[in-house]
Design a protein around this motif. Structure first.
Motif, PDB file in Angstrom:
ATOM      1  N   ALA A  56      50.717  16.365  38.838  1.00 12.78           N
ATOM      2  CA  ALA A  56      51.771  17.368  38.986  1.00 12.78           C
ATOM      3  C   ALA A  56      51.517  18.571  38.085  1.00 12.78           C
ATOM      4  CB  ALA A  56      53.130  16.747  38.668  1.00 12.78           C
ATOM      5  N   ALA A  57      51.047  18.319  36.856  1.00 10.29           N
ATOM      6  CA  ALA A  57      50.743  19.411  35.926  1.00 10.29           C
ATOM      7  C   ALA A  57      49.609  20.283  36.456  1.00 10.29           C
ATOM      8  CB  ALA A  57      50.379  18.849  34.553  1.00 10.29           C
ATOM      9  N   ILE A  58      48.611  19.657  37.071  1.00 11.84           N
ATOM     10  CA  ILE A  58      47.494  20.419  37.652  1.00 11.84           C
ATOM     11  C   ILE A  58      47.997  21.322  38.773  1.00 11.84           C
ATOM     12  CG2 ILE A  58      45.377  20.196  39.011  1.00 11.84           C
ATOM     13  CD1 ILE A  58      44.773  17.645  37.373  1.00 11.84           C
ATOM     14  N   ASN A  59      48.902  20.805  39.593  1.00  6.89           N
ATOM     15  CA  ASN A  59      49.469  21.619  40.679  1.00  6.89           C
ATOM     16  C   ASN A  59      50.273  22.789  40.122  1.00  6.89           C
ATOM     17  OD1 ASN A  59      48.364  19.974  42.668  1.00  6.89           O
ATOM     18  ND2 ASN A  59      50.159  18.658  42.773  1.00  6.89           N
ATOM     19  N   ARG A  60      50.991  22.561  39.019  1.00  9.00           N
ATOM     20  CA  ARG A  60      51.763  23.648  38.417  1.00  9.00           C
ATOM     21  C   ARG A  60      50.837  24.701  37.820  1.00  9.00           C
ATOM     22  NH1 ARG A  60      54.858  19.306  36.462  1.00  9.00           N
ATOM     23  NH2 ARG A  60      54.067  19.621  34.344  1.00  9.00           N
ATOM     24  N   ILE A  61      49.722  24.259  37.239  1.00  9.34           N
ATOM     25  CA  ILE A  61      48.745  25.210  36.703  1.00  9.34           C
ATOM     26  C   ILE A  61      48.178  26.057  37.841  1.00  9.34           C
ATOM     27  CG2 ILE A  61      46.436  25.390  35.693  1.00  9.34           C
ATOM     28  CD1 ILE A  61      47.136  23.085  33.870  1.00  9.34           C
ATOM     29  N   ALA A  62      47.928  25.423  38.988  1.00  3.57           N
ATOM     30  CA  ALA A  62      47.432  26.184  40.147  1.00  3.57           C
ATOM     31  C   ALA A  62      48.455  27.249  40.553  1.00  3.57           C
ATOM     32  CB  ALA A  62      47.153  25.235  41.306  1.00  3.57           C
ATOM     33  N   GLY A  63      49.752  26.903  40.486  1.00  2.00           N
ATOM     34  CA  GLY A  63      50.788  27.886  40.789  1.00  2.00           C
ATOM     35  C   GLY A  63      50.800  29.023  39.788  1.00  2.00           C
ATOM     36  N   GLN A  65      48.252  30.046  38.054  1.00  2.00           N
ATOM     37  CA  GLN A  65      47.071  30.854  38.346  1.00  2.00           C
ATOM     38  C   GLN A  65      47.354  31.832  39.472  1.00  2.00           C
ATOM     39  OE1 GLN A  65      44.150  27.612  38.915  1.00  2.00           O
ATOM     40  NE2 GLN A  65      42.860  28.691  37.451  1.00  2.00           N
ATOM     41  N   ASN A  66      48.028  31.356  40.504  1.00  2.00           N
ATOM     42  CA  ASN A  66      48.359  32.227  41.632  1.00  2.00           C
ATOM     43  C   ASN A  66      49.285  33.352  41.183  1.00  2.00           C
ATOM     44  OD1 ASN A  66      48.299  32.687  44.600  1.00  2.00           O
ATOM     45  ND2 ASN A  66      50.485  32.316  44.417  1.00  2.00           N
ATOM     46  N   ASN A  67      50.278  33.022  40.335  1.00  2.00           N
ATOM     47  CA  ASN A  67      51.182  34.053  39.809  1.00  2.00           C
ATOM     48  C   ASN A  67      50.407  35.117  39.041  1.00  2.00           C
ATOM     49  OD1 ASN A  67      53.320  32.620  40.853  1.00  2.00           O
ATOM     50  ND2 ASN A  67      53.905  31.689  38.911  1.00  2.00           N
ATOM     51  N   SER A  68      49.509  34.670  38.166  1.00  2.00           N
ATOM     52  CA  SER A  68      48.745  35.602  37.336  1.00  2.00           C
ATOM     53  C   SER A  68      47.816  36.461  38.169  1.00  2.00           C
ATOM     54  CB  SER A  68      47.944  34.824  36.280  1.00  2.00           C
ATOM     55  OG  SER A  68      48.802  34.097  35.415  1.00  2.00           O
ATOM     56  N   GLN A  69      47.193  35.868  39.180  1.00  2.00           N
ATOM     57  CA  GLN A  69      46.288  36.629  40.042  1.00  2.00           C
ATOM     58  C   GLN A  69      47.049  37.686  40.838  1.00  2.00           C
ATOM     59  OE1 GLN A  69      44.555  33.385  42.192  1.00  2.00           O
ATOM     60  NE2 GLN A  69      42.926  33.042  40.712  1.00  2.00           N
ATOM     61  N   ASN A  70      48.248  37.332  41.323  1.00  2.00           N
ATOM     62  CA  ASN A  70      49.057  38.313  42.052  1.00  2.00           C
ATOM     63  C   ASN A  70      49.495  39.446  41.131  1.00  2.00           C
ATOM     64  OD1 ASN A  70      48.886  36.926  44.471  1.00  2.00           O
ATOM     65  ND2 ASN A  70      50.790  35.817  44.180  1.00  2.00           N
ATOM     66  N   ALA A  71      49.871  39.092  39.896  1.00  2.00           N
ATOM     67  CA  ALA A  71      50.268  40.122  38.933  1.00  2.00           C
ATOM     68  C   ALA A  71      49.091  41.035  38.606  1.00  2.00           C
ATOM     69  CB  ALA A  71      50.800  39.467  37.655  1.00  2.00           C
ATOM     70  N   LEU A  72      47.895  40.441  38.476  1.00  2.00           N
ATOM     71  CA  LEU A  72      46.706  41.240  38.197  1.00  2.00           C
ATOM     72  C   LEU A  72      46.406  42.174  39.364  1.00  2.00           C
ATOM     73  CD1 LEU A  72      44.594  41.529  35.951  1.00  2.00           C
ATOM     74  CD2 LEU A  72      43.185  39.854  37.142  1.00  2.00           C
ATOM     75  N   SER A  73      46.584  41.688  40.579  1.00  2.00           N
ATOM     76  CA  SER A  73      46.373  42.539  41.750  1.00  2.00           C
ATOM     77  C   SER A  73      47.377  43.688  41.763  1.00  2.00           C
ATOM     78  CB  SER A  73      46.518  41.714  43.031  1.00  2.00           C
ATOM     79  OG  SER A  73      45.533  40.696  43.097  1.00  2.00           O
ATOM     80  N   TYR A 175      55.550  33.987  35.055  1.00  2.00           N
ATOM     81  CA  TYR A 175      55.351  32.714  34.363  1.00  2.00           C
ATOM     82  C   TYR A 175      53.878  32.337  34.440  1.00  2.00           C
ATOM     83  CZ  TYR A 175      60.428  32.483  34.750  1.00  2.00           C
ATOM     84  OH  TYR A 175      61.763  32.761  34.666  1.00  2.00           O
ATOM     85  N   THR A 176      53.286  32.104  33.280  1.00  2.00           N
ATOM     86  CA  THR A 176      51.823  31.950  33.228  1.00  2.00           C
ATOM     87  C   THR A 176      51.393  30.614  32.642  1.00  2.00           C
ATOM     88  OG1 THR A 176      51.782  33.085  31.075  1.00  2.00           O
ATOM     89  CG2 THR A 176      51.454  34.437  33.053  1.00  2.00           C
ATOM     90  N   SER A 177      52.210  29.584  32.788  1.00  2.00           N
ATOM     91  CA  SER A 177      51.821  28.261  32.289  1.00  2.00           C
ATOM     92  C   SER A 177      52.422  27.193  33.180  1.00  2.00           C
ATOM     93  CB  SER A 177      52.288  28.066  30.838  1.00  2.00           C
ATOM     94  OG  SER A 177      53.693  27.884  30.794  1.00  2.00           O
ATOM     95  N   ALA A 178      52.000  25.942  32.935  1.00  2.00           N
ATOM     96  CA  ALA A 178      52.510  24.823  33.727  1.00  2.00           C
ATOM     97  C   ALA A 178      53.950  24.484  33.372  1.00  2.00           C
ATOM     98  CB  ALA A 178      51.627  23.587  33.500  1.00  2.00           C
ATOM     99  N   ALA A 279      42.214  28.334  33.807  1.00  2.00           N
ATOM    100  CA  ALA A 279      41.061  27.708  34.472  1.00  2.00           C
ATOM    101  C   ALA A 279      40.480  26.590  33.608  1.00  2.00           C
ATOM    102  CB  ALA A 279      39.997  28.764  34.763  1.00  2.00           C
ATOM    103  N   GLN A 280      40.401  26.830  32.298  1.00  2.00           N
ATOM    104  CA  GLN A 280      39.896  25.793  31.391  1.00  2.00           C
ATOM    105  C   GLN A 280      40.846  24.605  31.339  1.00  2.00           C
ATOM    106  OE1 GLN A 280      39.318  27.935  27.726  1.00  2.00           O
ATOM    107  NE2 GLN A 280      37.244  28.552  28.259  1.00  2.00           N
ATOM    108  N   GLN A 281      42.150  24.889  31.267  1.00  2.00           N
ATOM    109  CA  GLN A 281      43.128  23.797  31.260  1.00  2.00           C
ATOM    110  C   GLN A 281      43.022  22.963  32.522  1.00  2.00           C
ATOM    111  OE1 GLN A 281      47.253  24.786  30.223  1.00  2.00           O
ATOM    112  NE2 GLN A 281      46.527  26.701  29.352  1.00  2.00           N
TER     113      GLN A 281
END
Length: 333
Positions: A56-63, A65-73, A175-178, A279-281
């Motif tokens: 579940a934590a890995i899935n939240r980290i993926a979310g 990551q998606n938030n951060s990538q959208n913000a970067l875009s 939000y940038t963490s799990a 990504a490292q986490q």
């Protein structure tokens, strides 16, 4: 040695061992076919619970990551627009020099420069209305209720003194963490473009964009006066002429845009490092999850061979044990 017919102890024991070996053989089949060590909660309930939480934590980290990538875009698109605005302001500065510093220019030539200058002001307005996936890249009004009327306050650009007007910023929280709202967050600024292009000629720090005053202020603007000038206008009739502004005012507007780009770059830098951290986490947590749930193929193939032999041996011994009853029949003949 007793010889019994009703109870064949050897056969029962061989049957028990055959069932046990077949069960272990089936478990090896399950692990090898699925690649998972935990194929049933019976095997290790504690590890299964840990693996579910890690997954579940890995899935939240993926979310995250998606938030951060959208913000970067979002920030990259915004920076592209700000770069264009900087180029337009630079062109305005060039037009000011061409129209006022060359005695060879006729009145018609100067009018031509004025036409381009006024068109560029409308272009700046159009840029300020750009959106990213339906979300405004730039802000005219604050997003919080500061005086009882939602969205009634104008955003403020104050450069290095922006901290004094934090309640009149317009930001989005990413939000940038799990951990979601309990974890790390990054504020993405909807740059106050129109405010940054509203320059007070007396150098006052607080700058706001008031659409109801654009035409009046621009009409009253004159070189050396202490009025506010707006470099962006929604219509041609609200624009200024080159004679109404000084080079210093254009330079101030360019400095404001440079500040906004620097602010944008700072947030991009933080988001980039945050993406590296996520990504490292994610990699390390996947490794931890793998140690818990993934089957050791080398070990399982060894166990498979072992229980195949034991199952065949147990089946053979059960056959031999069942054959012992024939001795009793020989005595009865």
């Amino acid at each position: 040695m007793t010889l019994q017919i009703s109870t064949n102890t050897a056969a029962h024991r061989a049957s028990y061992n055959l069932g046990k070996n077949n069960s272990m053989l089936q478990r090896s089949f399950d692990r090898l076919s699925s690649g998972k060590k935990l194929v049933s909660p019976i095997q290790d309930p504690g590890s299964l619970a840990v693996s579910m939480k890690l997954s579940a934590a890995i899935n939240r980290i993926a979310g995250a990551q998606n938030n951060s990538q959208n913000a970067l875009s979002f920030l990259e698109v915004q920076d592209g627009m700000l770069e264009t605005v900087g180029n337009i302001i630079d062109r305005m500065s060039e037009l000011k020099g061409l129209s006022s510093q060359d005695p060879m220019k006729s009145a018609q030539d100067k009018a031509t420069y004025d036409n381009e200058f006024r068109d560029l002001q409308v272009q700046l307005w159009d840029i300020s209305q750009q959106k990213f996936n339906g979300v405004s890249l730039f802000a005219n009004y604050v997003s919080t209720d500061t005086d009882g009327v939602y969205g009634s306050d104008f955003t403020v650009f104050a450069g290095e003194n922006q901290g004094n007007f934090l309640n009149r910023d317009n930001t989005m929280t990413i939000y940038t963490s799990a951990e979601g709202s309990e974890g790390s967050k990054v504020s993405v600024f909807k740059a106050s473009l129109l405010s940054a292009l509203s320059v007070l000629q007396d150098g006052n720090d607080e700058q706001t964009y008031d659409p109801d005053q654009v035409q009046a202020l621009n009409a009253a603007a004159a070189v050396g006066s202490n009025t506010k000038v707006h470099f962006a206008s929604s219509t041609i009739d609200q624009t200024m002429t080159l004679a109404q502004i000084s080079v210093n005012v254009i330079s101030a507007a360019l400095e404001n845009i440079a500040f906004l780009r620097a602010q944008n770059g700072g947030v991009q830098s933080r988001l980039s490092f945050n993406l590296q951290s996520l990504a490292q986490q994610k990699t390390n947590m996947r490794a931890a999850l793998g140690r818990i749930v993934d089957a050791d193929i080398a070990e399982e193939t060894t166990q498979l061979s072992k229980y195949q032999v034991l199952s065949q041996a147990a089946a053979a011994m059960l056959t031999q044990a069942n054959a012992n009853t024939e001795l009793a029949l020989m005595l009865l003949r």
